[in-house]
Design a protein around this motif. Structure first.
Motif, PDB file in Angstrom:
ATOM      1  N   ALA A   6       0.835  -1.202   0.000  1.00 46.73           N
ATOM      2  CA  ALA A   6       0.000   0.000   0.000  1.00 46.73           C
ATOM      3  C   ALA A   6       0.869   1.252   0.000  1.00 46.73           C
ATOM      4  CB  ALA A   6      -0.922  -0.005   1.212  1.00 46.73           C
ATOM      5  N   ALA A   7       0.357   2.293  -0.663  1.00 51.63           N
ATOM      6  CA  ALA A   7       1.101   3.552  -0.755  1.00 51.63           C
ATOM      7  C   ALA A   7       1.403   4.128   0.625  1.00 51.63           C
ATOM      8  CB  ALA A   7       0.312   4.552  -1.595  1.00 51.63           C
ATOM      9  N   ALA A   8       0.450   4.024   1.554  1.00 51.09           N
ATOM     10  CA  ALA A   8       0.666   4.547   2.906  1.00 51.09           C
ATOM     11  C   ALA A   8       1.809   3.819   3.592  1.00 51.09           C
ATOM     12  CB  ALA A   8      -0.617   4.416   3.724  1.00 51.09           C
ATOM     13  N   THR A   9       1.924   2.519   3.343  1.00 45.56           N
ATOM     14  CA  THR A   9       3.006   1.732   3.932  1.00 45.56           C
ATOM     15  C   THR A   9       4.347   2.130   3.328  1.00 45.56           C
ATOM     16  OG1 THR A   9       1.461  -0.103   4.252  1.00 45.56           O
ATOM     17  CG2 THR A   9       3.798  -0.606   4.388  1.00 45.56           C
ATOM     18  N   LEU A  10       4.361   2.360   2.028  1.00 44.30           N
ATOM     19  CA  LEU A  10       5.585   2.804   1.372  1.00 44.30           C
ATOM     20  C   LEU A  10       6.029   4.155   1.918  1.00 44.30           C
ATOM     21  CD1 LEU A  10       4.662   1.823  -2.301  1.00 44.30           C
ATOM     22  CD2 LEU A  10       6.356   0.702  -0.840  1.00 44.30           C
ATOM     23  N   ASN A  11       5.088   5.047   2.143  1.00 48.00           N
ATOM     24  CA  ASN A  11       5.410   6.356   2.721  1.00 48.00           C
ATOM     25  C   ASN A  11       6.003   6.216   4.120  1.00 48.00           C
ATOM     26  OD1 ASN A  11       4.606   7.927   0.541  1.00 48.00           O
ATOM     27  ND2 ASN A  11       2.496   8.097   1.264  1.00 48.00           N
ATOM     28  N   LEU A  13      12.759   6.157  -4.369  1.00 46.13           N
ATOM     29  CA  LEU A  13      12.139   5.019  -5.060  1.00 46.13           C
ATOM     30  C   LEU A  13      10.805   4.651  -4.432  1.00 46.13           C
ATOM     31  CD1 LEU A  13      15.266   2.737  -5.660  1.00 46.13           C
ATOM     32  CD2 LEU A  13      13.998   4.053  -7.369  1.00 46.13           C
ATOM     33  N   LEU A  14      10.747   4.705  -3.094  1.00 48.41           N
ATOM     34  CA  LEU A  14       9.497   4.382  -2.394  1.00 48.41           C
ATOM     35  C   LEU A  14       8.425   5.423  -2.671  1.00 48.41           C
ATOM     36  CD1 LEU A  14      11.020   3.223   1.021  1.00 48.41           C
ATOM     37  CD2 LEU A  14       9.875   1.774  -0.656  1.00 48.41           C
ATOM     38  N   TRP A  15       8.784   6.692  -2.688  1.00 56.41           N
ATOM     39  CA  TRP A  15       7.793   7.737  -2.987  1.00 56.41           C
ATOM     40  C   TRP A  15       7.275   7.604  -4.421  1.00 56.41           C
ATOM     41  CZ3 TRP A  15      11.735  11.421  -0.436  1.00 56.41           C
ATOM     42  CH2 TRP A  15      11.464  11.527   0.934  1.00 56.41           C
ATOM     43  N   GLN A  16       8.190   7.318  -5.336  1.00 56.58           N
ATOM     44  CA  GLN A  16       7.770   7.149  -6.731  1.00 56.58           C
ATOM     45  C   GLN A  16       6.825   5.957  -6.869  1.00 56.58           C
ATOM     46  OE1 GLN A  16      11.616   6.890  -8.593  1.00 56.58           O
ATOM     47  NE2 GLN A  16      11.695   9.095  -9.046  1.00 56.58           N
ATOM     48  N   LYS A  17       7.137   4.882  -6.143  1.00 59.20           N
ATOM     49  CA  LYS A  17       6.265   3.705  -6.182  1.00 59.20           C
ATOM     50  C   LYS A  17       4.913   4.013  -5.561  1.00 59.20           C
ATOM     51  CE  LYS A  17       6.400  -1.271  -5.187  1.00 59.20           C
ATOM     52  NZ  LYS A  17       7.180  -2.370  -4.544  1.00 59.20           N
ATOM     53  N   ALA A  18       4.912   4.819  -4.509  1.00 59.44           N
ATOM     54  CA  ALA A  18       3.655   5.189  -3.844  1.00 59.44           C
ATOM     55  C   ALA A  18       2.775   6.003  -4.784  1.00 59.44           C
ATOM     56  CB  ALA A  18       3.943   5.980  -2.571  1.00 59.44           C
ATOM     57  N   VAL A  19       3.375   6.912  -5.551  1.00 53.55           N
ATOM     58  CA  VAL A  19       2.610   7.714  -6.506  1.00 53.55           C
ATOM     59  C   VAL A  19       1.984   6.820  -7.565  1.00 53.55           C
ATOM     60  CG1 VAL A  19       2.790   9.455  -8.320  1.00 53.55           C
ATOM     61  CG2 VAL A  19       3.957   9.811  -6.129  1.00 53.55           C
ATOM     62  N   ILE A  33       4.321  15.418  -2.590  1.00 53.14           N
ATOM     63  CA  ILE A  33       4.900  16.564  -1.882  1.00 53.14           C
ATOM     64  C   ILE A  33       6.353  16.293  -1.516  1.00 53.14           C
ATOM     65  CG2 ILE A  33       4.781  17.919   0.249  1.00 53.14           C
ATOM     66  CD1 ILE A  33       1.740  17.579   0.161  1.00 53.14           C
ATOM     67  N   GLU A  34       6.605  15.076  -1.007  1.00 49.99           N
ATOM     68  CA  GLU A  34       7.977  14.725  -0.628  1.00 49.99           C
ATOM     69  C   GLU A  34       8.905  14.755  -1.844  1.00 49.99           C
ATOM     70  OE1 GLU A  34       9.297  14.344   2.213  1.00 49.99           O
ATOM     71  OE2 GLU A  34       7.629  14.096   3.590  1.00 49.99           O
ATOM     72  N   LEU A  35       8.432  14.268  -2.979  1.00 51.81           N
ATOM     73  CA  LEU A  35       9.252  14.269  -4.191  1.00 51.81           C
ATOM     74  C   LEU A  35       9.496  15.696  -4.692  1.00 51.81           C
ATOM     75  CD1 LEU A  35       7.704  11.203  -6.039  1.00 51.81           C
ATOM     76  CD2 LEU A  35      10.062  11.405  -5.238  1.00 51.81           C
ATOM     77  N   ALA A  36       8.477  16.530  -4.586  1.00 49.40           N
ATOM     78  CA  ALA A  36       8.652  17.931  -4.991  1.00 49.40           C
ATOM     79  C   ALA A  36       9.729  18.603  -4.153  1.00 49.40           C
ATOM     80  CB  ALA A  36       7.324  18.674  -4.859  1.00 49.40           C
ATOM     81  N   MET A  37       9.707  18.361  -2.834  1.00 50.07           N
ATOM     82  CA  MET A  37      10.717  18.961  -1.959  1.00 50.07           C
ATOM     83  C   MET A  37      12.101  18.394  -2.259  1.00 50.07           C
ATOM     84  SD  MET A  37       8.814  19.451   1.737  1.00 50.07           S
ATOM     85  CE  MET A  37       8.433  17.715   1.980  1.00 50.07           C
ATOM     86  N   TYR A  38      12.173  17.094  -2.512  1.00 47.85           N
ATOM     87  CA  TYR A  38      13.468  16.457  -2.799  1.00 47.85           C
ATOM     88  C   TYR A  38      14.092  17.043  -4.065  1.00 47.85           C
ATOM     89  CZ  TYR A  38      16.792  12.924  -4.388  1.00 47.85           C
ATOM     90  OH  TYR A  38      17.922  12.285  -4.856  1.00 47.85           O
ATOM     91  N   TYR A  39      13.314  17.125  -5.139  1.00 50.61           N
ATOM     92  CA  TYR A  39      13.863  17.619  -6.403  1.00 50.61           C
ATOM     93  C   TYR A  39      14.204  19.108  -6.343  1.00 50.61           C
ATOM     94  CZ  TYR A  39      13.205  13.280  -8.966  1.00 50.61           C
ATOM     95  OH  TYR A  39      13.325  11.970  -9.407  1.00 50.61           O
ATOM     96  N   GLU A  40      13.427  19.854  -5.556  1.00 51.99           N
ATOM     97  CA  GLU A  40      13.714  21.284  -5.463  1.00 51.99           C
ATOM     98  C   GLU A  40      14.949  21.572  -4.622  1.00 51.99           C
ATOM     99  OE1 GLU A  40      11.693  25.513  -3.949  1.00 51.99           O
ATOM    100  OE2 GLU A  40      10.600  23.617  -3.705  1.00 51.99           O
ATOM    101  N   HIS A  41      15.037  20.956  -3.441  1.00 55.58           N
ATOM    102  CA  HIS A  41      16.088  21.321  -2.499  1.00 55.58           C
ATOM    103  C   HIS A  41      17.343  20.460  -2.600  1.00 55.58           C
ATOM    104  CE1 HIS A  41      13.298  24.102  -0.706  1.00 55.58           C
ATOM    105  NE2 HIS A  41      12.429  23.133  -0.434  1.00 55.58           N
ATOM    106  N   LYS A  42      17.180  19.187  -2.964  1.00 56.51           N
ATOM    107  CA  LYS A  42      18.337  18.298  -3.029  1.00 56.51           C
ATOM    108  C   LYS A  42      19.009  18.323  -4.401  1.00 56.51           C
ATOM    109  CE  LYS A  42      18.754  16.300   1.043  1.00 56.51           C
ATOM    110  NZ  LYS A  42      20.043  16.298   1.797  1.00 56.51           N
TER     111      LYS A  42
END
Length: 434
Positions: free
Chosen positions: A328-333, A350-356, A371-380
């Motif tokens: 489940a996506a919630a479990t991956l998160n 990888l887990l966030w992408q799989k959750a999406v 949201i987590e992926l947006a923050m990762y790509y913007e700041h990291k």
């Protein structure tokens, strides 16, 4: 109006106090008892009590009832054998980071007249269990009326000091505070035992919070320990049955309460065996401790093991969860959040992408991952285009609500996503669409 002493005499089944003349006559007719004797010792229990294996115990504080059961090491309770306790108990050291021996564990479970921890709640049955040699001993102390409580507490006060650990299920919040209150009320406050507590409600909540319908011990034992109760008296009925006994003096209704408390004690022992095996890494072999079947339980078990200092065993649980056909996506998160905290960004992404991808229906799980992926790509990575793509998807998910609800938290989340999107548009040199 009768005095308090008269009332207590009636509770004990005694007649009214004799007059001075009657006492003198009795002294002439009856031989004087030996100095060490106590007239209370002459009391015998009815056949109803004896049929339940209950005996009358006496000490210098008075008398109370005791039922004592002995289980051999080979006794099977659900999927576990009681003889597994000595080897499993070594793993329980993770709770307090000190060695634990099975004979240092004292299990506690109460049946009380109420639900609170105040002075009005009286434990009429105190269940204890402990390992001795190659046997499990279960003791159930019961009071027939308030006057017997002091004698029961006197016995317990002497018993507790011989153990280092107190094992319970919700005992930190309920059982032990109730007992502390009763000890203090009867003047034992200077001698209170201070054990190292093992409350197994907390690891149960950590592991089975979302995978079991209830965290009551009776439900956990059925779902995870293979224990099935037959004709069990619910613990919620115990006070009512005790008050019925106080009203009519018939002990038969308490038979079911004895059996309920007895199973609680055995199940608590088996739960400690299960957690001990998990902490020891005994998830295979002759211990019959299967790996969890659901991905969320695998991840929650891993998170708990990691918290208890077993990162290597936790990783085995994480790998097993990710190998499941569908997670489940919630479990991956949940696992991604752990990896983010640990700095394992590669797997977190990888887990966030799989959750999406797995969020087929719009929901909070896909929103969180976006949201987590947006923050990762913007700041990291400073990849503003990818970040813009994910934040736009997150905003779209946040704006969709099939029930049309918009609470304050969701409104604040939407506003935050809009501001993030505006910022990313400026960074990419794009214009906000009209």
């Amino acid at each position: 109006m009768s005095s308090l002493r008269d009332k207590m005499n009636r509770l004990r089944g005694s007649s009214s106090p004799a007059s001075p003349a009657e006492e003198a006559a009795a002294a002439v007719q009856a031989p004087e008892p030996p100095p060490a004797a106590n007239t209370d010792h002459l009391e015998t229990l009815s056949e109803e009590w004896s049929s339940m294996g209950v005996k009358l115990l006496h000490n210098e504080a008075g008398s109370f009832l005791m039922r004592r059961l002995v289980y051999p090491a080979g006794h099977q309770h659900g999927i576990h054998c009681l003889g597994e306790l000595p080897s499993a108990s070594a793993g329980l050291r993770a709770f307090h980071e000190v060695p634990i021996d099975a004979e240092q564990l004292l299990y506690l479970d109460l049946e009380t007249t109420g639900l609170g921890v105040g002075t009005g709640n009286v434990p009429f049955m105190v269940g204890l269990a402990y390992w001795s040699g190659s046997e499990l001993i279960v003791e159930q102390a019961v009071i027939r009326h308030p006057a017997e409580e002091r004698a029961m507490l006197f016995y317990l006060n002497g018993k507790l000091g011989g153990y280092r650990y107190l094992v319970s299920y919700n005992g930190k919040t309920f059982d032990w505070p109730v007992m502390q209150t009763r000890f203090i009320l009867h003047g034992y406050n200077r001698k209170l035992w201070e054990p190292l507590h093992l409350d197994f409600l907390h690891p149960s909540r950590s592991i089975w919070k979302n995978t079991l319908a209830s965290l009551r011990l009776s439900h956990v034992e059925e779902e995870r320990l293979g224990i099935e109760r037959i004709d069990d008296v619910p613990g919620s009925l115990a006070p009512q049955l005790y008050f019925q006994f106080l009203a009519d003096g018939d002990p038969e209704p308490l038979r079911g309460v004895y059996q309920h408390n007895e199973i609680d004690m055995l199940s608590l022992v088996c739960l400690s065996i299960r957690f001990g095996h998990l902490l020891n890494g005994n998830t295979e072999g002759g211990y019959q401790l299967p790996m969890p079947a659901e991905s969320e339980e695998l991840i929650r078990t891993g998170l708990w093991l990691e918290k208890m200092g077993h990162a290597g065993r936790a990783e085995l649980m994480f790998e097993a969860a990710l190998s499941c056909e569908r997670t489940a996506a919630a479990t991956l998160n949940m696992l991604a959040a752990r990896d983010k905290k640990a700095g394992n960004w590669q797997r977190a992404v990888l887990l966030w992408q799989k959750a999406v991808i797995q969020s087929v229906q719009h929901g909070s799980a896909g929103l969180t991952a976006s949201i987590e992926l947006a923050m990762y790509y913007e700041h990291k990575l400073k990849d503003y285009d990818s970040a813009l793509s994910y934040v736009s998807e997150a905003l779209e998910l946040a704006l969709i609500d099939p029930l049309g609800r918009r609470d304050a938290k969701r409104r604040a989340e939407i506003e935050g996503l809009r501001k993030r999107r505006e910022r990313l548009l400026r960074k990419t040199g794009r214009k906000l669409a009209e």
